[in-house]
Design an enzyme around this catalytic site. Structure first.
Site, PDB file in Angstrom:
ATOM      1  N   THR A  50      36.631  42.575  45.856  1.00 42.64           N
ATOM      2  CA  THR A  50      35.980  42.581  44.545  1.00 42.64           C
ATOM      3  C   THR A  50      34.465  42.568  44.713  1.00 42.64           C
ATOM      4  O   THR A  50      33.957  41.886  45.599  1.00 42.64           O
ATOM      5  CB  THR A  50      36.404  41.319  43.780  1.00 42.64           C
ATOM      6  N   GLY A  55      42.432  35.845  43.186  1.00 42.81           N
ATOM      7  CA  GLY A  55      42.251  35.684  41.752  1.00 42.81           C
ATOM      8  C   GLY A  55      43.070  34.579  41.113  1.00 42.81           C
ATOM      9  O   GLY A  55      42.565  33.848  40.249  1.00 42.81           O
ATOM     10  N   THR A  69      34.581  36.207  44.141  1.00 41.83           N
ATOM     11  CA  THR A  69      35.493  37.169  44.734  1.00 41.83           C
ATOM     12  C   THR A  69      36.534  36.381  45.509  1.00 41.83           C
ATOM     13  O   THR A  69      36.286  35.245  45.903  1.00 41.83           O
ATOM     14  CB  THR A  69      34.729  38.145  45.657  1.00 41.83           C
ATOM     15  N   GLY A  70      37.706  36.955  45.711  1.00 43.77           N
ATOM     16  CA  GLY A  70      38.728  36.230  46.466  1.00 43.77           C
ATOM     17  C   GLY A  70      40.077  36.272  45.775  1.00 43.77           C
ATOM     18  O   GLY A  70      40.381  37.208  45.026  1.00 43.77           O
ATOM     19  N   ARG A  96      49.285  43.053  35.944  1.00 45.14           N
ATOM     20  CA  ARG A  96      48.671  41.828  36.490  1.00 45.14           C
ATOM     21  C   ARG A  96      47.166  41.814  36.186  1.00 45.14           C
ATOM     22  O   ARG A  96      46.471  42.809  36.368  1.00 45.14           O
ATOM     23  CB  ARG A  96      48.895  41.775  37.999  1.00 45.14           C
ATOM     24  N   VAL A  97      46.673  40.691  35.720  1.00 45.16           N
ATOM     25  CA  VAL A  97      45.237  40.538  35.492  1.00 45.16           C
ATOM     26  C   VAL A  97      44.760  39.380  36.358  1.00 45.16           C
ATOM     27  O   VAL A  97      45.377  38.312  36.365  1.00 45.16           O
ATOM     28  CB  VAL A  97      44.941  40.253  33.999  1.00 45.16           C
ATOM     29  N   GLY A  98      43.678  39.601  37.080  1.00 46.63           N
ATOM     30  CA  GLY A  98      43.163  38.556  37.969  1.00 46.63           C
ATOM     31  C   GLY A  98      42.046  37.762  37.329  1.00 46.63           C
ATOM     32  O   GLY A  98      41.888  37.725  36.101  1.00 46.63           O
ATOM     33  N   ASP A  99      41.265  37.147  38.166  1.00 47.67           N
ATOM     34  CA  ASP A  99      40.178  36.264  37.698  1.00 47.67           C
ATOM     35  C   ASP A  99      38.982  37.025  37.133  1.00 47.67           C
ATOM     36  O   ASP A  99      38.247  36.503  36.288  1.00 47.67           O
ATOM     37  CB  ASP A  99      39.688  35.411  38.874  1.00 47.67           C
TER      38      ASP A  99
HETATM   39  N1  GLY Z   1      39.417  38.492  42.766  1.00 49.27           N
HETATM   40  C1  GLY Z   1      40.013  39.666  42.337  1.00 49.27           C
HETATM   41  C2  GLY Z   1      41.398  39.564  41.959  1.00 49.27           C
HETATM   42  O1  GLY Z   1      42.104  38.694  42.446  1.00 49.27           O
HETATM   43  O2  GLY Z   1      41.849  40.349  41.162  1.00 49.27           O
END
Ligand code: GLY
Length: 292
Positions: A166, A219, A216-217, A194-197
């Site tokens: 990211t 999510g 970043t990392g 799927r939706v991340g952070d």
């Molecule tokens: N940090 C990005 C994700 O997990 O989608």
């Protein structure tokens, strides 16, 4: 004179393709810094710098985003300013610059976050054209990864550390105004929808009068820890480097694998990670420093 600062990261998943990575990060912060130097806003600097990273193809954002389980690219992006404005898109397909759509959500709607077909429809209404973000390189990676999967249904993902790519940018302009932004294709082989952070306020991106942060990392864990908000909250009392250390120590304690970049109200920088390596680059008052 006020501090002029811009910092970008290219993900915390390691340093593959160092030359292309370096080129992308240097170009991104240079484009953003030029805007700041000419008296432009940190919003423009962050948006334009992230657009460079979204075009670079080595990173997991925009063109070159990682493919999900079914071979689709679904992208997330967000932007937040120190005065509390926020805009984000989640699981958006077929746009070149998700960060641009996130900014449009912030500036042209009453909402904070648009997702999926709704986000895409909104983008098209704003004149954003069709773009296929899949690259041959990422399709090949997807094919290799998919062959290693034991099941086609709800795989438990492994080797996540290789996939944290990211991108994020935080900038402070000549008015001392801070903006933070983040963009991603999410985690490789994620389930559709799927939706991340990244588009979640306080998880992937946060800014207020004390500072701004992009993460970043992994999510799912970054969402559970509201890592961006937590880091900015530490900045109420502590400088950016101290806040960054406190935040990454906390993340490590709760097994959240992450990288964090940020700027506090005095223009001090934080840049921390608890993964193998995170690539980053910043320019502060004309001096560039980088790691990749
Ligand atoms: N940090 C990005 C994700 O997990 O989608």
């Amino acid at each position: 004179m006020k501090n002029l600062v811009i910092i970008a990261n290219g993900g915390a998943g390691g340093i593959n393709f160092p030359h292309r990575r370096a080129q992308g990060l240097k170009k991104a912060v240079s484009v953003g810094y030029e805007i700041l130097k000419n008296g432009g806003s940190s919003i423009d600097a962050v948006e334009q710098a992230i657009m460079v990273l979204e075009d670079t193809t080595i990173f997991n954002a925009g063109t070159g985003s990682t493919l999900g389980l079914t071979g689709e690219v679904e992208m997330d992006a967000s932007i937040m300013t120190a005065d509390g404005n926020y805009g984000a898109v989640a699981a958006i397909k077929n746009v070149r610059y998700p960060i641009q759509v996130a900014r449009l959500v912030m500036e042209k709607t009453d909402h904070l976050l648009l997702c999926g077909d709704g986000a895409l429809k909104f983008a098209r209404l704003c004149g954003i054209k069709y773009h296929n973000p899949k690259t041959k390189e990422k399709i090949r990676m997807w094919e290799r990864a998919k062959n290693r999967l034991k099941s086609d249904y709800f795989p438990k993902l492994y080797k996540l550390k290789e996939l944290y790519e990211t991108v994020g940018v935080v900038a402070m302009d000549t008015n001392g105004f801070i903006t933070a932004g983040t963009s991603t294709g999410g985690i490789s082989l994620h389930l559709p929808g799927r939706v991340g952070d990244t588009p979640i306020i306080g998880a992937g991106t946060y800014a207020n009068k004390y500072g701004g942060v992009s993460t970043t990392g992994h999510g799912e864990m970054i969402m559970k820890t509201l890592l961006a908000f937590r880091t900015v909250a530490y900045m109420e009392k502590y400088s950016a480097p101290v806040a960054g250390k406190m935040a990454i120590d906390y993340a490590t304690r709760v097994k959240c694998r992450a990288g964090i970049i940020g700027i506090d109200r005095e223009g001090k920088i934080l840049c921390v990670n608890n993964t193998e390596a995170m690539s980053w680059c910043y320019i502060k008052n004309g001096t560039m420093k980088s790691f990749y």
